[in-house]
Design a protein around this motif. Structure first.
Motif, PDB file in Angstrom:
ATOM      1  N   GLY A  42     -16.064  24.690 -21.770  1.00  0.00           N
ATOM      2  CA  GLY A  42     -15.693  23.875 -22.489  1.00  0.00           C
ATOM      3  C   GLY A  42     -14.771  23.142 -21.867  1.00  0.00           C
ATOM      4  O   GLY A  42     -14.519  21.699 -21.967  1.00  0.00           O
ATOM      5  N   LEU A  43     -14.769  23.382 -20.203  1.00  0.00           N
ATOM      6  CA  LEU A  43     -14.882  22.039 -19.269  1.00  0.00           C
ATOM      7  C   LEU A  43     -15.016  20.992 -19.519  1.00  0.00           C
ATOM      8  O   LEU A  43     -16.412  21.325 -19.051  1.00  0.00           O
ATOM      9  CB  LEU A  43     -14.566  23.311 -17.526  1.00  0.00           C
ATOM     10  CG  LEU A  43     -13.772  21.954 -16.881  1.00  0.00           C
ATOM     11  CD1 LEU A  43     -12.242  21.057 -16.761  1.00  0.00           C
ATOM     12  CD2 LEU A  43     -13.951  23.501 -15.287  1.00  0.00           C
ATOM     13  N   HIS A  44     -14.368  20.028 -19.258  1.00  0.00           N
ATOM     14  CA  HIS A  44     -15.692  18.630 -19.074  1.00  0.00           C
ATOM     15  C   HIS A  44     -15.340  18.245 -17.442  1.00  0.00           C
ATOM     16  O   HIS A  44     -14.327  18.397 -16.954  1.00  0.00           O
ATOM     17  CB  HIS A  44     -14.988  17.664 -19.667  1.00  0.00           C
ATOM     18  CG  HIS A  44     -15.854  16.401 -19.755  1.00  0.00           C
ATOM     19  ND1 HIS A  44     -16.877  16.532 -20.625  1.00  0.00           N
ATOM     20  CD2 HIS A  44     -16.380  14.911 -19.666  1.00  0.00           C
ATOM     21  CE1 HIS A  44     -17.794  15.268 -20.711  1.00  0.00           C
ATOM     22  NE2 HIS A  44     -16.781  14.743 -19.480  1.00  0.00           N
ATOM     23  N   VAL A  45     -16.557  18.293 -16.861  1.00  0.00           N
ATOM     24  CA  VAL A  45     -16.325  17.300 -15.351  1.00  0.00           C
ATOM     25  C   VAL A  45     -17.374  16.254 -15.790  1.00  0.00           C
ATOM     26  O   VAL A  45     -17.731  15.721 -15.765  1.00  0.00           O
ATOM     27  CB  VAL A  45     -17.574  18.581 -14.856  1.00  0.00           C
ATOM     28  CG1 VAL A  45     -17.772  18.135 -13.342  1.00  0.00           C
ATOM     29  CG2 VAL A  45     -17.137  20.073 -14.807  1.00  0.00           C
ATOM     30  N   ILE A  46     -16.049  15.258 -14.459  1.00  0.00           N
ATOM     31  CA  ILE A  46     -17.164  13.998 -14.197  1.00  0.00           C
ATOM     32  C   ILE A  46     -16.987  13.786 -12.608  1.00  0.00           C
ATOM     33  O   ILE A  46     -16.336  14.693 -11.737  1.00  0.00           O
ATOM     34  CB  ILE A  46     -15.903  12.720 -14.569  1.00  0.00           C
ATOM     35  CG1 ILE A  46     -15.083  13.122 -15.757  1.00  0.00           C
ATOM     36  CG2 ILE A  46     -16.395  11.338 -14.455  1.00  0.00           C
ATOM     37  CD1 ILE A  46     -14.374  12.091 -16.715  1.00  0.00           C
ATOM     38  N   LEU A  47     -17.962  13.785 -12.338  1.00  0.00           N
ATOM     39  CA  LEU A  47     -18.786  13.134 -10.631  1.00  0.00           C
ATOM     40  C   LEU A  47     -18.828  11.850 -10.383  1.00  0.00           C
ATOM     41  O   LEU A  47     -19.482  11.271 -11.075  1.00  0.00           O
ATOM     42  CB  LEU A  47     -19.791  14.721 -10.648  1.00  0.00           C
ATOM     43  CG  LEU A  47     -19.235  15.815 -10.617  1.00  0.00           C
ATOM     44  CD1 LEU A  47     -20.832  16.402 -10.239  1.00  0.00           C
ATOM     45  CD2 LEU A  47     -18.190  16.447 -10.037  1.00  0.00           C
ATOM     46  N   HIS A  48     -18.051  11.170  -9.332  1.00  0.00           N
ATOM     47  CA  HIS A  48     -17.539  10.467  -8.979  1.00  0.00           C
ATOM     48  C   HIS A  48     -18.295  10.305  -7.202  1.00  0.00           C
ATOM     49  O   HIS A  48     -17.518  10.429  -6.835  1.00  0.00           O
ATOM     50  CB  HIS A  48     -16.754   8.682  -9.243  1.00  0.00           C
ATOM     51  CG  HIS A  48     -17.259   7.843  -8.566  1.00  0.00           C
ATOM     52  ND1 HIS A  48     -18.217   6.926  -8.335  1.00  0.00           N
ATOM     53  CD2 HIS A  48     -16.371   7.291  -7.092  1.00  0.00           C
ATOM     54  CE1 HIS A  48     -17.943   5.703  -7.790  1.00  0.00           C
ATOM     55  NE2 HIS A  48     -16.436   6.122  -7.484  1.00  0.00           N
ATOM     56  N   GLN A  49     -19.830   9.770  -6.959  1.00  0.00           N
ATOM     57  CA  GLN A  49     -20.224   9.446  -5.249  1.00  0.00           C
ATOM     58  C   GLN A  49     -20.046   8.393  -4.860  1.00  0.00           C
ATOM     59  O   GLN A  49     -20.652   7.016  -5.141  1.00  0.00           O
ATOM     60  CB  GLN A  49     -21.528  10.028  -4.901  1.00  0.00           C
ATOM     61  CG  GLN A  49     -22.302  10.554  -4.349  1.00  0.00           C
ATOM     62  CD  GLN A  49     -23.112  10.453  -4.366  1.00  0.00           C
ATOM     63  OE1 GLN A  49     -23.981  10.526  -4.910  1.00  0.00           O
ATOM     64  NE2 GLN A  49     -23.717  11.038  -2.808  1.00  0.00           N
ATOM     65  N   ASP A  50     -18.609   7.822  -4.001  1.00  0.00           N
ATOM     66  CA  ASP A  50     -18.537   7.296  -3.219  1.00  0.00           C
ATOM     67  C   ASP A  50     -18.822   7.419  -1.724  1.00  0.00           C
ATOM     68  O   ASP A  50     -17.662   8.414  -1.130  1.00  0.00           O
ATOM     69  CB  ASP A  50     -17.258   6.564  -3.373  1.00  0.00           C
ATOM     70  CG  ASP A  50     -17.076   4.945  -2.658  1.00  0.00           C
ATOM     71  OD1 ASP A  50     -17.760   5.013  -1.711  1.00  0.00           O
ATOM     72  OD2 ASP A  50     -16.454   4.120  -3.084  1.00  0.00           O
TER      73      ASP A  50
END
Length: 440
Positions: free
Chosen positions: A33-41
């Motif tokens: 149930g862990l929500h993961v958000i990835l942003h690559q910069d």
């Protein structure tokens, strides 16, 4: 949640004060149930790892207020694999920085490291979630830390009761748990047993009540594997059901006097209960705050501080929250000017908002300011990580990081007038006279 991917693009959109690149991100759920958000910069060799838990002061037992803020401190004590007192040493010795904060609705932890320490950031946050050590030594230690913080920020700080809500919230809310402040009660913390702290942790600091954001100089595929390795084994918690009591509308002005032994200059507070942060009216109220008191050319500042010289300071702000928000106007008189004069001058400006359209020039100025703020909010990796977590958890729309400005652009001068007329009325507010102890 269905997997969502926003492909990396070179799309730009023009704003008044600059060019803001769209924030590309990918989000998905682990099986626990862990929500993961990835942003690559990859423009700079830094990475922010953050976890936001959907737990704030409103989730507390009314007889145990202050727990969420207490846990903000307690969960730095140590874990099964991080010795007590070593958390900050590990971060600093590896070139990083970290912090945490708590509101009525959520608790947020983050570390920023050189990107070659991504594994370390993920490991530390997984340790906090999976292996926290909650024992009596840690509870007693952090109890003293929190007490000292309350003494410094609230009890012994001028206007602490206004700034931290202890003088406002009990009068503005009668049923909803927003009625107590985030800092909570030291007596409640003293009375709590170790088992109560452990139960609070087991209920709220679980993967299905959290969002993990990794933003910065990362490789997406590698990061996904690391997240699976570090967080995949964390057991899912029980579903959290929230059913808070509703507030009845305020139909008659609430008049209250509070005293503060730390001040010599009295203060006037006019406070209104306003809609949840997700409603468009909350955005309009944000614009009204900017119009009334943001900067020396704002209406209240120019009128009361510069021209009439009736106020030493005046400011208005909409404290946006998940269930209800609070619109506050605070003013300090200059010299021996009475609080009644400040009230009259504030109400005159509110009446103008309710009965007239603001000028086209002022409206464009507002739009320019908000668009500039929007660009700046996405100008750092830490800011982006915070926005992504907040937008997902409290707004249920992660992509607000790219589209929120469109909400402000859609607000008209008529909307500003109508919202002021709907919420900022005398019979819907708390009028608080905040006086020196000597005035008793």
């Amino acid at each position: 949640m269905k997997r969502t991917i926003l492909a990396v693009t070179s799309l730009f959109f023009t704003v008044t004060n600059g060019i803001a690149q769209e924030v590309a991100f990918e989000e998905y759920d682990l099986e626990n149930g862990l929500h993961v958000i990835l942003h690559q910069d990859n423009s700079a060799p830094v990475v922010t790892t953050s976890v936001m838990y959907h737990v704030g002061s409103k989730d507390e037992n009314p007889e145990r207020t202050g727990f969420a803020h207490f846990f903000e401190h307690l969960l730095f004590e140590g874990t099964k694999n991080i010795e007590r007192g070593e958390w900050f040493n590990i971060v600093s010795s590896n070139g990083g920085s970290n912090n945490a904060n708590t509101t009525t609705d959520r608790t947020y932890y983050y570390e920023t490291f050189p990107s070659n320490n991504l594994k370390l950031g993920l490991w530390m946050e997984s340790e906090r979630m999976l292996h926290p050590v909650i024992n009596q030594i840690g509870v007693d230690t952090q109890n003293e830390v929190v007490k000292e913080e309350k003494r410094q920020r609230v009890d012994n700080s001028p206007y602490g009761g206004l700034i931290y809500g202890t003088a406002v919230q009990p009068h503005l809310f009668k049923n909803h748990p927003y009625r107590w402040s985030v800092i909570g009660s030291m007596e409640h913390l003293d009375a709590a047993s170790l088992d109560e702290f452990i139960a609070f942790n087991n209920k709220y600091y679980v993967p299905n009540n959290a969002v993990l954001v990794v933003a910065g100089d990362i490789d997406i595929d590698e990061t996904k594997q690391l997240i699976k390795d570090y967080f995949g084994a964390v057991p899912k918690g029980e579903p959290i059901i929230r059913n808070f009591p509703k507030e009845q509308p305020i139909t008659q002005e609430i008049k209250v006097t509070e005293y503060d032994s730390n001040i010599q200059i009295p203060a006037l507070a006019l406070c209104y209960r306003t809609p949840a942060m997700t409603e468009k009216d909350a955005y309009v109220l944000n614009m009204i705050s900017t119009y009334l008191s943001d900067g020396k050319t704002s209406k209240l500042y120019k009128k009361m501080v510069d021209e009439n010289k009736s106020a030493l300071q005046v400011f208005a702000f909409n404290r946006a929250q998940e269930d209800y928000s609070m619109y506050n106007i605070f003013a300090l008189p200059l010299g021996d000017k009475p609080l009644s004069l400040l009230e009259t001058e504030i109400d005159e400006e509110i009446t103008k908002l309710q009965t007239e359209l603001i000028s086209q020039k002022d409206y464009q100025k507002l739009q320019n300011k908000l668009e500039n703020d929007f660009v700046n909010s996405n100008s750092s990796i830490q800011g982006i990580a915070n926005s992504l977590a907040r937008n997902y958890m409290l707004y249920d729309d992660t992509n607000l990081i790219n589209t929120e400005i469109e909400i402000y652009r859609s607000i008209t001068r008529e909307d500003i007038r109508n919202v002021a007329k709907k919420y900022l009325n005398k019979n819907q507010r708390l009028k608080l006279e905040y006086l020196p102890e000597s005035a008793k």
